[in-house]
Design a protein around this motif. Structure first.
Motif, short mmCIF file in Angstrom:
data_model
loop_
_atom_site.label_atom_id
_atom_site.label_comp_id
_atom_site.label_asym_id
_atom_site.label_seq_id
_atom_site.Cartn_x
_atom_site.Cartn_y
_atom_site.Cartn_z
N ASP A 227 17.93 43.63 -15.14
CA ASP A 227 18.74 43.64 -13.91
C ASP A 227 18.88 45.06 -13.35
O ASP A 227 19.08 45.25 -12.15
N VAL A 228 18.80 46.04 -14.22
CA VAL A 228 19.01 47.44 -13.84
C VAL A 228 17.73 48.08 -13.28
O VAL A 228 17.79 48.97 -12.46
N LEU A 229 16.57 47.59 -13.75
CA LEU A 229 15.29 48.22 -13.42
C LEU A 229 15.05 48.45 -11.93
O LEU A 229 14.62 49.54 -11.55
N PRO A 230 15.33 47.47 -11.06
CA PRO A 230 15.07 47.73 -9.63
C PRO A 230 15.89 48.91 -9.10
O PRO A 230 15.39 49.67 -8.26
N TYR A 231 17.11 49.07 -9.58
CA TYR A 231 17.96 50.17 -9.12
C TYR A 231 17.43 51.51 -9.64
O TYR A 231 17.40 52.50 -8.92
N VAL A 232 17.03 51.51 -10.90
CA VAL A 232 16.47 52.72 -11.50
C VAL A 232 15.20 53.11 -10.76
O VAL A 232 14.98 54.27 -10.41
N ASP A 233 14.35 52.12 -10.47
CA ASP A 233 13.09 52.39 -9.77
C ASP A 233 13.37 52.95 -8.38
O ASP A 233 12.71 53.89 -7.94
N ALA A 234 14.36 52.41 -7.69
CA ALA A 234 14.71 52.90 -6.35
C ALA A 234 15.14 54.37 -6.43
O ALA A 234 14.76 55.18 -5.59
N ASP A 235 15.93 54.70 -7.46
CA ASP A 235 16.35 56.09 -7.65
C ASP A 235 15.17 57.00 -7.93
O ASP A 235 15.06 58.09 -7.38
N LEU A 236 14.26 56.54 -8.80
CA LEU A 236 13.09 57.33 -9.14
C LEU A 236 12.21 57.56 -7.91
O LEU A 236 11.62 58.63 -7.74
N ARG A 237 12.14 56.54 -7.04
CA ARG A 237 11.37 56.69 -5.79
C ARG A 237 12.01 57.73 -4.87
O ARG A 237 11.32 58.52 -4.24
N LYS A 238 13.36 57.70 -4.80
CA LYS A 238 14.08 58.68 -3.96
C LYS A 238 13.85 60.09 -4.48
O LYS A 238 13.63 61.03 -3.71
N ILE A 239 13.92 60.24 -5.81
CA ILE A 239 13.69 61.56 -6.42
C ILE A 239 12.26 62.03 -6.10
O ILE A 239 12.06 63.17 -5.68
N ALA A 240 11.28 61.13 -6.26
CA ALA A 240 9.89 61.48 -5.98
C ALA A 240 9.72 61.92 -4.53
O ALA A 240 9.06 62.92 -4.24
#
Length: 162
Positions: free
Chosen positions: A65-78
């Motif tokens: 359930d957390v993965l999509p949020y983590v991925d969105a954050d990682l995309r923003k950082i990138a």
């Protein structure tokens, strides 16, 4: 042997740390800015975006359930990292840098980028981790110095003297 028309590539690994920003700045100042429109290398800037599952460590129920949020954050950082790199390049009048975001572990991503671009130099910043953190995380620069098929330059940020 590279022909005169085809420049050798220099791959610079970047992340969201000040060490990485310093390294890119140092590389631009020493290998690109002084040569105006004819630098000695083709510049390839690479950011390794961790996978969401590697960042979370997939611990227990509910991790999915957390993965999509983590991925969105990682995309923003990138996106932020790439934007900062492009701004740094433009500030030093470097307009033809190739900037890539590749998903995966930085160690593998950088060594793969060296192969892909037939780079003659890989430059990375030094994080200056302590012995324990380095033992747990493993040093990207240490790994690359042993596994990349080119010269590896580790750019260290000078210690501030108080």
């Amino acid at each position: 042997m590279a022909t005169t028309t085809e420049k050798q590539a220099m791959v610079v690994g970047i992340d969201d740390s000040e060490h990485s920003t310093y390294a890119l700045q140092w590389i631009l100042d020493h290998f690109f800015a002084p040569f105006a429109s004819n630098p000695p290398f083709k510049l390839v800037i690479v950011h390794a975006k961790p996978t969401a599952s590697s960042a979370v460590g997939l611990a227990g129920p509910g991790a999915a359930d957390v993965l999509p949020y983590v991925d969105a954050d990682l995309r923003k950082i990138a996106a932020r990292v790439v934007e900062k790199a492009k701004e740094l390049c433009l500030s030093k009048s470097v307009h033809d840098a190739i900037v890539e975001v590749v998903e995966g572990d930085a160690r593998n991503v950088l060594c793969d980028a060296v192969e892909k671009h037939h780079a003659s130099v890989l430059a990375v910043g030094s994080h200056g981790y302590g012995a324990i953190k380095r033992a747990v995380l493993g040093s990207v620069s240490d790994y690359c110095s042993h596994h990349a098929h080119c010269s590896v330059m580790i750019v260290k940020k000078p210690k501030i003297k108080h």
